[in-house]
Design an enzyme around this catalytic site. Structure first.
Site, PDB file in Angstrom:
ATOM      1  N   GLN A 348       0.838  -1.213   0.000  1.00 61.76           N
ATOM      2  CA  GLN A 348       0.000   0.000   0.000  1.00 61.76           C
ATOM      3  C   GLN A 348       0.872   1.263   0.000  1.00 61.76           C
ATOM      4  OE1 GLN A 348      -3.167  -0.293  -0.374  1.00 61.76           O
ATOM      5  NE2 GLN A 348      -3.777   1.842  -0.191  1.00 61.76           N
ATOM      6  N   GLU A 375       2.645 -25.785   8.608  1.00 58.31           N
ATOM      7  CA  GLU A 375       3.019 -26.175   9.981  1.00 58.31           C
ATOM      8  C   GLU A 375       1.824 -26.064  10.925  1.00 58.31           C
ATOM      9  OE1 GLU A 375       6.982 -27.364   9.900  1.00 58.31           O
ATOM     10  OE2 GLU A 375       6.435 -26.434  11.785  1.00 58.31           O
TER      11      GLU A 375
END
Ligand code: FAD
Length: 393
Positions: A348, A375
């Site tokens: 941004q 994970e």
């Protein structure tokens, strides 16, 4: 292993961070965009990491390793991820692939496989997930049946990081189908084993230089000496592995986020709009301040979890007694959520240029995403944390 004083450990960690930073900035950073664009596993970087000892952290000291020091593992993961997510993921998957052996292997197995890593530069991988067994890993279906001196493996794994590049796999199977966690066992399987083939290589959103493949077992013949720990002891080793490795996933996320933040700061300090630097707009300053707070908070929880694990509290009973599994889950979950927010904000701050491949922040944003997924997804981490808070088994 010789006990290190706190002072010696801090000095060792400082030197390790400096050396990982140097390798990241002088060698890895310049390959990062190319690795992402080509989506090819960087063998040159793997060799560099072997030479630097970054792939030896799990080995015992006699093989030049650090005996599974989690703080060291996190430092390397963080500093390499600062430059290149895919390259840091290679280190993570390799180390995670060696953890069941480190915790559950006998002396003969450690010698045999550690030598393969130290001398032959064999790369490792961790194969737990299956097409029908993701978050619910205990429902895995790959079987191992003892026949004489060998186990015969049948089934398939997916999402194996380092899949095609690895030489050694920690493979989770069931030796008692239908018994879920009680039936799971883990084997070290060598790539050239009869009946083992590498399957489809995945095309991914991010971490594009990481090698993610299926692994197929068709009457694969694995010596019974390759069973790590006891038959039925695999689930415990898998959970202990994930508890040990989650802070390092958090560290990887911190590295990616710090890389994006630093790039956004430099950019904001140079880009002129409305006759002034972006960095002089308070709206942009507040964004940068929020990003920096998230990175620092994430780093703090990551290294707190790592420090606890380095006190060798990962024996199962002690681990749950002091809540290391909770902290490990928090480190992974908090840091990866922070990395996602920070990298989105970095894009941004660069505006339209952040959306272009000419700048690294869009790659960092894509790489950050998976840290919320693998994970154990961040929903699963929240389940672990809440279960711990509510003291349910
Ligand atoms: C790039 C990459 C690399 C990977 N590397 C490896 C590797 O090296 N080895 C390996 O074994 N695996 C690896 N994985 C697999 C990874 O660990 C799984 O993708 C992950 O555990 C999620 O499983 P799943 O994809 O099947 O999603 P699912 O389990 O189908 O989940 C889908 C969604 O449902 C949510 N969900 C599931 N259960 C619950 C619940 N109980 N409560 C709330 N929400 C829930 C999840 O959070 C997720 O958002 C990798 C994945 C990727 C993408």
């Amino acid at each position: 292993m010789v006990e290190m004083s706190l002072e010696m450990k801090e000095k060792r960690d400082h030197l390790l961070r400096e050396s990982a930073k140097k390798i990241a900035s002088t060698k890895v950073a310049k390959r990062a965009a190319e690795i992402d664009a080509e989506g090819v596993f960087p063998r040159d970087i793997a060799e560099l990491f072997f030479q630097q000892g970054f792939l030896s952290v799990m080995l015992s000291e006699e093989y030049g390793g650090m005996d599974g020091d989690i703080t060291a593992f996190c430092i390397i993961a963080e500093e390499i991820a600062y430059a290149c997510g895919s390259s840091s993921l290679m280190i993570l998957a390799h180390s995670v692939g060696l953890m069941p052996l480190m915790m559950g292997g006998n002396d003969e197995q450690k010698k045999r496989f550690y030598e393969r890593v130290a001398k032959d530069h064999a790369l490792a991988a961790f194969a737990l997930t299956e097409p029908e067994a993701g978050s619910d890993a205990a429902s895995l279906k790959t079987t191992a049946v003892l026949e004489g001196d060998h186990y015969i493996l049948n089934g398939s794994k997916c999402f194996v990081t380092n899949g095609g590049a690895a030489d050694l796999y920690a493979v989770f199977v069931t030796t008692r189908p239908g018994e879920r966690t009680k039936g799971i066992s883990v084997f070290m399987v060598e790539k050239d084993t009869q009946g083992v083939t590498i399957g489809k290589r995945e095309e991914k959103l991010g971490m594009r230089g990481s090698d993610t493949t299926d692994l197929i077992f068709e009457n694969a013949v694995v010596p019974k000496e390759n069973l790590v720990g006891a038959e039925g002891g695999g689930w415990e080793l898998a959970m202990m592995t994930l508890n040990l490795s989650r802070p390092a996933i958090g560290a990887q996320a911190v590295g990616i986020a710090q890389g994006a933040l630093d790039f956004a700061i430099d950019y904001a300090d140079k880009r002129i709009q409305f006759g002034q630097k972006l960095a002089d707009f308070q709206g942009v300053q507040f964004m940068l301040a929020d990003m920096a707070m998230q990175v620092e908070a994430a780093r703090a929880v990551v290294y707190k979890a790592a420090t606890l694990l380095d006190q060798k509290v990962y024996e199962r009973d002690r681990m749950s007694a002091i809540g290391v599994d909770k902290l490990s889950a928090m480190a992974k979950c908090f840091a990866s959520d922070a990395a996602m927010r920070v990298t989105v904000d970095a894009v941004q701050i660069l505006g339209g240029y952040g959306y272009l491949k000419d700048y690294p922040v869009e790659r960092m944003m894509r790489d950050a995403k998976v840290t919320q997924i693998f994970e154990g997804s961040n929903q699963v981490q929240r389940v672990i944390i809440a279960r711990n808070l509510l003291r349910r088994a």
